[in-house]
Design a protein around this motif. Structure first.
Motif, PDB file in Angstrom:
ATOM      1  N   GLY A 246       0.803  -1.210   0.000  1.00 59.76           N
ATOM      2  CA  GLY A 246       0.000   0.000   0.000  1.00 59.76           C
ATOM      3  C   GLY A 246       0.841   1.266   0.000  1.00 59.76           C
ATOM      4  N   ASP A 247       0.194   2.367  -0.306  1.00 64.47           N
ATOM      5  CA  ASP A 247       0.832   3.679  -0.290  1.00 64.47           C
ATOM      6  C   ASP A 247       0.725   4.242   1.127  1.00 64.47           C
ATOM      7  OD1 ASP A 247       1.534   6.357  -0.481  1.00 64.47           O
ATOM      8  OD2 ASP A 247       0.509   6.664  -2.401  1.00 64.47           O
ATOM      9  N   PRO A 248       1.851   4.459   1.829  1.00 62.92           N
ATOM     10  CA  PRO A 248       1.794   4.945   3.209  1.00 62.92           C
ATOM     11  C   PRO A 248       1.251   6.359   3.347  1.00 62.92           C
ATOM     12  CG  PRO A 248       4.062   4.938   2.405  1.00 62.92           C
ATOM     13  CD  PRO A 248       3.236   4.234   1.377  1.00 62.92           C
ATOM     14  N   HIS A 249       1.109   7.082   2.238  1.00 64.09           N
ATOM     15  CA  HIS A 249       0.473   8.395   2.292  1.00 64.09           C
ATOM     16  C   HIS A 249      -1.047   8.292   2.257  1.00 64.09           C
ATOM     17  CE1 HIS A 249       4.302  10.363   2.019  1.00 64.09           C
ATOM     18  NE2 HIS A 249       4.568   9.848   0.843  1.00 64.09           N
ATOM     19  N   VAL A 250      -1.555   7.103   1.898  1.00 62.40           N
ATOM     20  CA  VAL A 250      -2.992   6.887   1.815  1.00 62.40           C
ATOM     21  C   VAL A 250      -3.496   6.057   2.990  1.00 62.40           C
ATOM     22  CG1 VAL A 250      -4.880   5.950   0.410  1.00 62.40           C
ATOM     23  CG2 VAL A 250      -2.916   7.035  -0.704  1.00 62.40           C
ATOM     24  N   VAL A 251      -2.775   5.022   3.353  1.00 64.41           N
ATOM     25  CA  VAL A 251      -3.182   4.135   4.447  1.00 64.41           C
ATOM     26  C   VAL A 251      -2.009   3.976   5.410  1.00 64.41           C
ATOM     27  CG1 VAL A 251      -2.616   2.095   3.055  1.00 64.41           C
ATOM     28  CG2 VAL A 251      -4.128   1.861   5.030  1.00 64.41           C
ATOM     29  N   PHE A 252      -2.290   4.153   6.709  1.00 67.15           N
ATOM     30  CA  PHE A 252      -1.203   4.142   7.683  1.00 67.15           C
ATOM     31  C   PHE A 252      -1.752   3.844   9.080  1.00 67.15           C
ATOM     32  CE2 PHE A 252      -2.606   8.442   6.600  1.00 67.15           C
ATOM     33  CZ  PHE A 252      -3.094   8.898   7.814  1.00 67.15           C
ATOM     34  N   PRO A 253      -0.894   3.314   9.969  1.00 70.86           N
ATOM     35  CA  PRO A 253      -1.333   3.076  11.346  1.00 70.86           C
ATOM     36  C   PRO A 253      -1.637   4.400  12.039  1.00 70.86           C
ATOM     37  CG  PRO A 253       0.733   1.927  10.876  1.00 70.86           C
ATOM     38  CD  PRO A 253       0.497   2.878   9.754  1.00 70.86           C
ATOM     39  N   PHE A 254      -2.684   4.390  12.864  1.00 73.43           N
ATOM     40  CA  PHE A 254      -2.998   5.615  13.606  1.00 73.43           C
ATOM     41  C   PHE A 254      -1.888   5.956  14.580  1.00 73.43           C
ATOM     42  CE2 PHE A 254      -4.606   7.513  17.558  1.00 73.43           C
ATOM     43  CZ  PHE A 254      -4.977   8.755  17.058  1.00 73.43           C
ATOM     44  N   ASP A 255      -1.645   7.253  14.704  1.00 71.94           N
ATOM     45  CA  ASP A 255      -0.746   7.797  15.707  1.00 71.94           C
ATOM     46  C   ASP A 255      -1.284   9.185  16.034  1.00 71.94           C
ATOM     47  OD1 ASP A 255       1.566   9.496  16.698  1.00 71.94           O
ATOM     48  OD2 ASP A 255       2.544   7.532  16.600  1.00 71.94           O
ATOM     49  N   PRO A 256      -1.351   9.559  17.323  1.00 72.91           N
ATOM     50  CA  PRO A 256      -1.893  10.887  17.658  1.00 72.91           C
ATOM     51  C   PRO A 256      -1.210  12.030  16.929  1.00 72.91           C
ATOM     52  CG  PRO A 256      -1.679   9.546  19.636  1.00 72.91           C
ATOM     53  CD  PRO A 256      -1.034   8.769  18.518  1.00 72.91           C
ATOM     54  N   HIS A 257       0.068  11.862  16.607  1.00 65.22           N
ATOM     55  CA  HIS A 257       0.781  12.928  15.898  1.00 65.22           C
ATOM     56  C   HIS A 257       0.231  13.147  14.491  1.00 65.22           C
ATOM     57  CE1 HIS A 257       3.802  11.886  19.040  1.00 65.22           C
ATOM     58  NE2 HIS A 257       3.976  13.185  19.046  1.00 65.22           N
ATOM     59  N   ARG A 258      -0.440  12.149  13.943  1.00 62.62           N
ATOM     60  CA  ARG A 258      -1.012  12.308  12.610  1.00 62.62           C
ATOM     61  C   ARG A 258      -2.088  13.402  12.607  1.00 62.62           C
ATOM     62  NH1 ARG A 258       1.810   8.953   8.841  1.00 62.62           N
ATOM     63  NH2 ARG A 258       2.175   6.910   9.781  1.00 62.62           N
ATOM     64  N   ILE A 259      -2.739  13.587  13.747  1.00 66.28           N
ATOM     65  CA  ILE A 259      -3.793  14.600  13.845  1.00 66.28           C
ATOM     66  C   ILE A 259      -3.190  15.996  13.724  1.00 66.28           C
ATOM     67  CG2 ILE A 259      -5.584  15.585  15.336  1.00 66.28           C
ATOM     68  CD1 ILE A 259      -5.856  12.767  16.593  1.00 66.28           C
ATOM     69  N   THR A 260      -2.148  16.247  14.493  1.00 66.58           N
ATOM     70  CA  THR A 260      -1.541  17.583  14.512  1.00 66.58           C
ATOM     71  C   THR A 260      -0.692  17.847  13.278  1.00 66.58           C
ATOM     72  OG1 THR A 260       0.283  16.697  15.846  1.00 66.58           O
ATOM     73  CG2 THR A 260      -1.560  17.708  17.017  1.00 66.58           C
ATOM     74  N   HIS A 261      -0.239  16.778  12.613  1.00 66.26           N
ATOM     75  CA  HIS A 261       0.632  16.955  11.439  1.00 66.26           C
ATOM     76  C   HIS A 261      -0.134  16.981  10.134  1.00 66.26           C
ATOM     77  CE1 HIS A 261       4.401  15.399  13.792  1.00 66.26           C
ATOM     78  NE2 HIS A 261       3.944  16.562  14.230  1.00 66.26           N
TER      79      HIS A 261
END
Length: 266
Positions: A246-261
């Protein structure tokens, strides 16, 4: 109401129809291989798909199940609980729909309704919400210990995407069945749904039952990459590893930092 996009998230390129069909065909062959494997081994697979209204859950489920055996494949999309069900243990009405051996079950929304729609729309009390949040991981971990393979996906879309798709539901006669009373107020509660989503993902993401986020503004990319991720995480015979990355820009494990970034919609 939050409408601005954090442009730190890389744009998702569109996928032309021929490329999409070729990729989907290859992935559906892999899904058939997967089904033959779990039927032979008696595996129990449960996939939860969550997301805002119009996030694309129906579309990806259709592509996953299109060529699978209907005897061993079930899609669960429960409606409003009855008066009797409202008095039951919250998880009780979901239990009969869990997979038995040789079954692949997809939940189009799940018990996480309590952390999303019910929370935002006031369909549950604060006490009921907290009780759910405090017990849902125990419930899920029990399912995993019983031998169920549990995978949780959150399809994430931007505000503008939801507006466009909800309008399409209202004007397209073939999409009228998708319209619900909740649709009419979904955009009005955008910020409240964002807060509820962030808390749900943060509090219920664990190594045993992690959340995977799918950026779903581009439907074809979302479908292809979710299926790729699902296949990459399951063992089955004769896997073609070249088609399940998969494309990691489309599907990725959740991480709280993903919200702020900016990788998750505000």
């Amino acid at each position: 109401m939050a409408k601005d996009t954090d442009h730190s998230a890389p744009p998702i390129p569109k996928m032309d129809r021929d490329t999409y069909r070729e990729a989907l065909y290859a992935l559906q062959i892999e899904l058939v291989k997967l089904q033959r494997h779990y039927i032979r081994n008696g595996d129990k697979i449960l996939v939860i798909l969550e997301g805002r209204d119009a996030a694309g859950k129906d579309g990806v489920i259709k592509r996953i199940t299109e060529h699978l055996s209907p005897r061993e494949t079930r899609v669960v999309a429960l409606g409003k609980p009855s008066d009797r069900q409202q008095t039951e243990w919250y998880f009780q009405r979901y239990v009969p729909h869990l997979p038995a051996g040789q079954e692949f079950v997809l939940f189009n929304r799940s018990w996480y309704n309590r952390a999303g729609v019910e929370r935002v729309m006031g369909f549950c009390t604060d006490e009921e919400y907290e009780r759910f949040m405090e017990t849902v991981l125990d419930f899920e971990h029990m399912l995993v210990r019983s031998g169920i393979t549990l995978m949780k996906y959150y399809l994430d879309i931007e505000f503008e995407t939801q507006i466009k798709r909800l309008e399409a539901r209202r004007t397209d006669p073939l999409k009228q069945w998708k319209i619900s009373p909740i649709d009419a107020v979904a955009a009005e509660h955008w910020d409240a749904y964002s807060v509820a989503r962030n808390e749900m993902l943060t509090r219920t993401h664990t190594p045993i039952t992690p959340w995977t986020v799918v950026r779903a503004d581009v439907k074809r990319q979302a479908r292809i990459n979710l299926i790729r991720d699902l296949l990459s995480r399951l063992d089955y015979d004769d896997k073609d590893h070249a088609v399940v990355d998969g494309d990691p820009h489309v599907v990725f494990p959740f991480d709280p930092h993903r919200i702020t970034h900016g990788m998750i919609a505000p």
